[in-house]
Design an enzyme around this catalytic site. Structure first.
Site, PDB file in Angstrom:
ATOM      1  CG  ASP A 110      -2.130 114.322   8.040  1.00 18.35           C
ATOM      2  OD1 ASP A 110      -2.935 115.070   7.455  1.00 18.35           O
ATOM      3  OD2 ASP A 110      -2.172 114.079   9.256  1.00 18.35           O
ATOM      4  CD  GLU A 141      -9.259 120.675  10.398  1.00 18.73           C
ATOM      5  OE1 GLU A 141      -8.359 119.812  10.427  1.00 18.73           O
ATOM      6  OE2 GLU A 141     -10.020 120.837   9.428  1.00 18.73           O
TER       7      GLU A 141
END
Ligand SMILES: Cc1ncc(COP(=O)(O)O)c(C=O)c1O
Lengths: 394, 255
Positions: free
Chosen positions: B58, B47
């Site tokens: 995040d 990724e």
């Protein structure tokens, strides 16, 4: 009040106003947004809920707020200015209208805690106030830069029993406080409602907050009728995320009044933005050539936001409302003018709307026009900042 | 069927549990060396984080990596240019927030990814309800769009998401943003719900921190995604050799 809202329409099933709005959130938050939409729809058509909302606004928040003719300012400018006095509402701004509604909804959904972002601190104070009244736990996220600019408001929130979390990510201002509140919400959606402070974010927030603020415009329309002023030529409000503007516009959206939203030049999403996706919505956003969000810069923390509510983006695109900018340099003068002429110290945010009137009366605004000015908040929170600006001679 | 899905289904056929590390593009000048090292250490796909100024999903580790990367001047074009032409032998999946693609242009982004050899995209703030324009843009290029299922997702939605997802389904282990955690959270339950709805490979991510957790997750899932635990060490100065060793410790736990 759903049945009263005949002016600004409801968004489509995806929460879109034209091409703006929608719901761009992590999957973890989608069920909470859907639950909130259902709960709001249900509450907003429930007479008992509406009666309670209105009675809290009356008995606790001091509504209706008056309309004040600003005689000396009007004489100075050659136009007739009426102020809608949200500065006289409990906690000193229009923010209380929204949080009274959302905290009642929180209880109705069976949740026991609210979180919120705040810029100037006004929405944080209002949320802490409404939460205290209902015995809800309350955590407020505030950019570290803003906790310094608005120290007294931090203390007010703490006095009201809230926990204030200084946000140190990104630009440490309002947009980062929203990010942090969203991140927190992911971890606690079960028992916590995110009490968003403006007409922004994922559906149903932009619509729900507008509905909860529309009492400003509906009251003002009635009050102006009662004093035989009728429909004003202009309705003018400052715009951060756009909640006080959406609230007052809602009372005049289908009238002949021109609707003017005044953005801070350093946070002008309509003036300098382009379509983008931020904080769960597609709207006009200030961003660089790579789609990175730009930091807003304004003398007033409450207007330091690089986006604008999606309904405003749509009102701008459709031409129904117009969005103008004023720069930091004229704000202190506007605040002093209103203070000296009318005995009203406006919030720095509201002073933007005043500054636009002062600049445009006799230019864009024909002499003799009638203007409704939304006085979104009072300047008490800002006097220390104004003092230091005046002392430093800038 | 897009390449990513063919590749990951074939991998599952061989009985190998997929190990998918995450790296933030541009966080260091040698970030591509870390990607290569991870593959040498046993990664089955990688990724690649595309930095965004406001990463809502995040936690602090990936936030910090993103800000560093932006300060280094990373853009979608620059990171695509760096990976294009590398013969890595494993699929690459871009992870970005929607505004980056929205601003670049959806069709142009999809083409740029495909032309750079990137096989998939994870866009955590793109809900299934809003995904049609992006899926249209990816329709004619070989870029698979991976959707997430969360512990809060009710079963009708799981079915809908599983039907839309391409390549694999990303099962979030917990109600949290990316970061490190001490247990597997709700992973077994979320994976079971996804399995009810689809036979697509199902990978667990969000909070996988230790090889032991990865091994546990792989008992129920087809693979694991490891992000913050790796990114943290790179922020602290890990070399590509360190990354290879760390990835390999996860590999051994899975095999
Ligand atoms: C007094 C006042 N006016 C206006 C605003 C801007 O918000 P909105 O545009 O949502 O009304 C704020 C925000 O903090 C405020 O405190």
């Amino acid at each position: 009040m759903a049945e009263d809202t005949v002016y600004m329409s409801t968004p489509d099933e995806f929460g879109r106003f034209g091409e703006f709005g929608g719901r761009f959130v992590p999957e973890a938050l989608m069920p909470a947004c859907l639950e909130l939409e259902d709960a709001f729809l249900d509450a907003w058509s429930d007479r008992e809920f509406l009666a309670e909302y209105r009675s809290v606004l009356a008995d606790f928040a001091g509504r209706p707020t008056p309309i004040t003719p600003l005689a000396r300012l009007s004489e100075r400018l050659g136009i007739s200015v009426y102020a809608k006095r949200e500065d006289l509402a409990h906690t000193g701004s229009h923010k209380i209208n929204n949080v009274v509604g959302q905290t009642l909804l929180t209880v109705r959904m069976g949740k026991s805690r609210v979180i919120a972002e705040t810029g100037a601190g006004q929405h944080g104070v209002a949320t802490a106030t409404a939460a205290a009244r209902l015995g809800l736990a309350c955590t407020i996220f505030m950019g570290e830069v803003d906790t310094k600019r608005q120290e007294l408001n931090v203390f007010r929130m703490e006095l009201l029993g809230a926990t204030v979390v200084p946000v140190t990510s990104g630009s440490r201002t309002l947009k980062d406080a929203v990010n942090e509140a969203m991140r927190e919400w992911v971890t606690c959606v079960e028992d916590t409602h995110y009490c968003l402070g403006s007409v922004m974010g994922p559906h149903p927030f932009p619509w729900m907050v507008r509905e909860m603020q529309s009492i400003i415009g509906h009251e003002a329309a009635r009050q102006l009728r009662d004093v035989r002023v009728g429909t004003p030529d202009y309705v003018v409000a400052c715009v951060g995320g756009g909640s006080n503007a959406a609230g007052v516009f809602a009372g005049f959206a289908n009238s002949s009044a021109q609707l003017i939203g005044v953005e801070a030049a350093g946070g002008a999403a309509v003036g300098h933005g382009s379509p983008g996706v931020l904080h769960g919505m597609r709207s006009l956003i200030m961003q660089d050539e790579f789609g990175q969000i730009e930091e807003a810069h304004s003398i007033s923390a409450g207007l330091d936001y690089p986006g604008i509510g999606p309904e405003h983006a749509h009102l701008a695109a459709s031409g129904r409302a117009r969005y103008v900018e004023v720069g930091d340099e004229v704000i202190i003068d506007a605040l002093r003018t209103l203070s000296e002429l009318e005995g009203i110290i406006p919030a720095l945010e509201s002073a933007h709307a005043v500054a636009w009137l002062i600049r445009e009366a006799g230019r864009e605004i024909p002499l003799g026009s009638t203007v409704l000015l939304n006085m979104s908040g009072r300047g008490d929170k800002d006097v220390a900042q104004v003092l230091s600006i005046l002392r430093s001679g800038s | 069927m897009k390449s990513l899905e063919r590749h990951l289904r074939a991998l599952r056929e061989t009985g190998v549990k997929a190990l998918v590390p995450y790296f933030m593009a541009g966080v260091t000048t040698d970030w591509v060396r870390h990607v290569e090292a991870a593959i040498a250490g046993g990664a089955n796909a990688v990724e690649i984080g595309v930095p965004f100024s406001d990463p809502m999903m995040d936690g602090i580790v990936i936030q910090e990596a993103g800000l560093r990367s932006l300060a280094n001047g990373t853009t979608l074009d620059s990171l695509c240019a760096e990976v294009a032409g590398l013969a890595l032998g494993v699929p690459l999946i871009a992870m970005s927030y929607y505004n980056v693609f929205h601003h670049y242009g959806l069709a142009a982004s999809a083409r740029r990814l495909a032309d750079s050899g990137i096989d998939g995209a994870i866009v955590p703030d793109l809900s299934p309800e809003e995904a049609e324009p992006w899926r249209d843009a990816c329709h004619s290029v070989d870029v698979a769009t991976v959707f997430l299922v969360a512990p809060s997702t009710p079963s009708e939605r799981v079915t809908r998401i599983a039907t839309m997802s391409e390549g694999f389904v990303y099962a979030s282990a917990r109600m949290a943003v990316t970061g490190r955690a001490s247990d597997l959270g709700a992973a077994p339950r979320v994976v079971a719900a996804v399995r009810e709805a689809t036979d697509l490979p199902t990978f667990v991510g969000i909070g996988i921190t230790t090889p032991e957790q990865a091994r546990e997750a792989a008992q129920v899932a087809d693979g694991v995604i490891v992000g913050s635990a790796l990114v943290r060490t790179i922020l602290d100065g890990a070399s590509p050799a360190d990354t290879e060793a760390l990835v390999n410790s996860f590999r051994r736990a899975l095999d």
